[in-house]
Scaffold this active site. Sequence first.
Site, mmCIF file in Angstrom:
data_model
loop_
_atom_site.group_PDB
_atom_site.id
_atom_site.type_symbol
_atom_site.label_atom_id
_atom_site.label_comp_id
_atom_site.label_asym_id
_atom_site.label_seq_id
_atom_site.Cartn_x
_atom_site.Cartn_y
_atom_site.Cartn_z
ATOM 1 N N SER A 135 0.859 -1.186 0.000
ATOM 2 C CA SER A 135 0.000 0.000 0.000
ATOM 3 C C SER A 135 0.892 1.232 0.000
ATOM 4 C CB SER A 135 -0.877 0.021 1.257
ATOM 5 O OG SER A 135 -1.521 1.269 1.407
ATOM 6 N N TYR A 148 -1.265 -0.177 10.509
ATOM 7 C CA TYR A 148 -1.581 -0.605 9.130
ATOM 8 C C TYR A 148 -0.428 -0.224 8.200
ATOM 9 C CZ TYR A 148 -3.618 -1.023 4.527
ATOM 10 O OH TYR A 148 -3.825 -1.370 3.207
HETATM 11 N N1 LIG Z 1 -8.857 -0.808 -1.093
HETATM 12 C C1 LIG Z 1 -7.819 -0.017 -0.911
HETATM 13 O O1 LIG Z 1 -7.941 1.222 -0.925
HETATM 14 C C2 LIG Z 1 -6.444 -0.602 -0.713
HETATM 15 C C3 LIG Z 1 -5.351 0.252 -0.881
HETATM 16 C C4 LIG Z 1 -4.072 -0.247 -0.700
HETATM 17 C C5 LIG Z 1 -3.900 -1.575 -0.382
HETATM 18 N N2 LIG Z 1 -4.956 -2.391 -0.212
HETATM 19 C C6 LIG Z 1 -4.680 -3.796 0.144
HETATM 20 O O2 LIG Z 1 -5.209 -4.641 -0.849
HETATM 21 C C7 LIG Z 1 -5.634 -5.866 -0.291
HETATM 22 C C8 LIG Z 1 -7.082 -6.144 -0.660
HETATM 23 O O3 LIG Z 1 -7.882 -5.049 -0.227
HETATM 24 P P1 LIG Z 1 -9.403 -4.881 -0.687
HETATM 25 O O4 LIG Z 1 -9.622 -3.426 -0.848
HETATM 26 O O5 LIG Z 1 -9.722 -5.793 -1.808
HETATM 27 O O6 LIG Z 1 -10.146 -5.324 0.662
HETATM 28 P P2 LIG Z 1 -11.484 -6.192 0.900
HETATM 29 O O7 LIG Z 1 -12.504 -5.918 -0.143
HETATM 30 O O8 LIG Z 1 -11.838 -5.975 2.331
HETATM 31 O O9 LIG Z 1 -10.968 -7.705 0.709
HETATM 32 C C9 LIG Z 1 -10.067 -8.275 1.619
HETATM 33 C C10 LIG Z 1 -9.978 -9.763 1.383
HETATM 34 O O10 LIG Z 1 -9.054 -10.300 2.349
HETATM 35 C C11 LIG Z 1 -9.669 -11.424 2.966
HETATM 36 N N3 LIG Z 1 -9.184 -11.591 4.334
HETATM 37 C C12 LIG Z 1 -9.173 -10.698 5.350
HETATM 38 N N4 LIG Z 1 -8.715 -11.271 6.477
HETATM 39 C C13 LIG Z 1 -8.434 -12.569 6.159
HETATM 40 C C14 LIG Z 1 -7.955 -13.689 6.893
HETATM 41 N N5 LIG Z 1 -7.657 -13.612 8.202
HETATM 42 N N6 LIG Z 1 -7.778 -14.870 6.243
HETATM 43 C C15 LIG Z 1 -8.076 -14.961 4.941
HETATM 44 N N7 LIG Z 1 -8.540 -13.957 4.178
HETATM 45 C C16 LIG Z 1 -8.721 -12.770 4.801
HETATM 46 C C17 LIG Z 1 -11.178 -11.170 2.910
HETATM 47 O O11 LIG Z 1 -11.870 -12.410 2.877
HETATM 48 P P3 LIG Z 1 -12.693 -13.066 4.078
HETATM 49 O O12 LIG Z 1 -13.259 -11.934 4.904
HETATM 50 O O13 LIG Z 1 -13.737 -13.891 3.397
HETATM 51 O O14 LIG Z 1 -11.681 -13.899 4.799
HETATM 52 C C18 LIG Z 1 -11.306 -10.460 1.568
HETATM 53 O O15 LIG Z 1 -11.468 -11.418 0.543
HETATM 54 C C19 LIG Z 1 -5.377 -5.746 1.219
HETATM 55 O O16 LIG Z 1 -4.139 -6.349 1.519
HETATM 56 C C20 LIG Z 1 -5.323 -4.242 1.446
HETATM 57 O O17 LIG Z 1 -4.540 -3.904 2.575
HETATM 58 C C21 LIG Z 1 -6.234 -1.934 -0.389
#
Ligand SMILES: NC(=O)c1ccc[n+]([C@@H]2O[C@H](COP(=O)([O-])OP(=O)(O)OC[C@H]3O[C@@H](n4cnc5c(N)ncnc54)[C@H](OP(=O)(O)O)[C@@H]3O)[C@@H](O)[C@H]2O)c1
Length: 249
Positions: A135, A148
């Site tokens: 990130s 984070y």
């Molecule tokens: N969206 C943003 O603005 C952004 C920006 C920078 C980086 N990121 C990074 O990108 C990645 C994905 O983010 P996103 O925006 O797609 O978030 P999201 O929509 O909340 O999806 C997160 C995914 O991670 C899974 N997850 C969470 N805890 C888990 C656990 N303990 N075991 C297994 N799976 C787990 C969730 O599945 P379950 O709940 O079904 O387990 C879900 O499928 C993350 O690493 C986040 O930090 C996001």
Amino acid sequence: MSVVLVTGASAGFGKAICQKLIADGFSVIGTARRLDKLQELQKELGDKFLPLQLDVTDLTAIEALPGKIPPSFQPIDILINNAGLALGLEPANEVPFQYWDTMVHTNILGLIKLTHTLLPEMVKRNHGYIINLGSIAGTYPYKGGNVYGATKAFVRQFSLNLRTDLLGKKIRVTNIEPGLCGGTEFSNVRFGDDKKAAEVYTGVDFVTAGDIANTISWLISMPEHFNVNSIEIMPTAQAPAGMSVAKNM
Ligand SMILES: NC(=O)c1ccc[n+]([C@@H]2O[C@H](COP(=O)([O-])OP(=O)(O)OC[C@H]3O[C@@H](n4cnc5c(N)ncnc54)[C@H](OP(=O)(O)O)[C@@H]3O)[C@@H](O)[C@H]2O)c1
């Protein structure tokens, strides 16, 4: 045909990555805690998508994972460490410690354990690609980003150090560092409040999960001699716009 393992495939980036990579012709293993969401995705994507329940904070379950993957989905060529979360936006002196604990276990320990489990086979085959979801929070501090951002700084440095250890091997490593991305559950999870989450994206033309999936598709399509160490992606509406100064303290 190449096999990809995507963590956090039940929502957001992970789901979009699975959709794109299946369309690109890969076989994809999608993991997450919510098996029902993965099974729904399998109905859409068909037999080239394998749903597997996995909580990445369960290190014993990660170790057992290769034994649960059928031969038709082995060996794994590409690991996409996407599962992750932010919890809260409180200052460090107010945030519940449990939030920090969960972020460290998910974003750091889960990611390194899965890498440690799958990397030896890639090295043996002298072939593979690890793509980590970092990130911009790992580079630019922001208020309430405390642990984070620190977990994502870990992911950034771990990715670079992996490349260093893998020098001389045909194994690529990329850290993707997105800024504000909408249309995922990220802020819903962070705030536990859908209204507050929606406000984050009001009036902003944000980066989408599809944009991240397209970036990954492009990275994978590049030849084996070409490694992107890190890639920082922000919406045009976002920029690191200067330091803050507190006056009259
Ligand atoms: N969206 C943003 O603005 C952004 C920006 C920078 C980086 N990121 C990074 O990108 C990645 C994905 O983010 P996103 O925006 O797609 O978030 P999201 O929509 O909340 O999806 C997160 C995914 O991670 C899974 N997850 C969470 N805890 C888990 C656990 N303990 N075991 C297994 N799976 C787990 C969730 O599945 P379950 O709940 O079904 O387990 C879900 O499928 C993350 O690493 C986040 O930090 C996001």
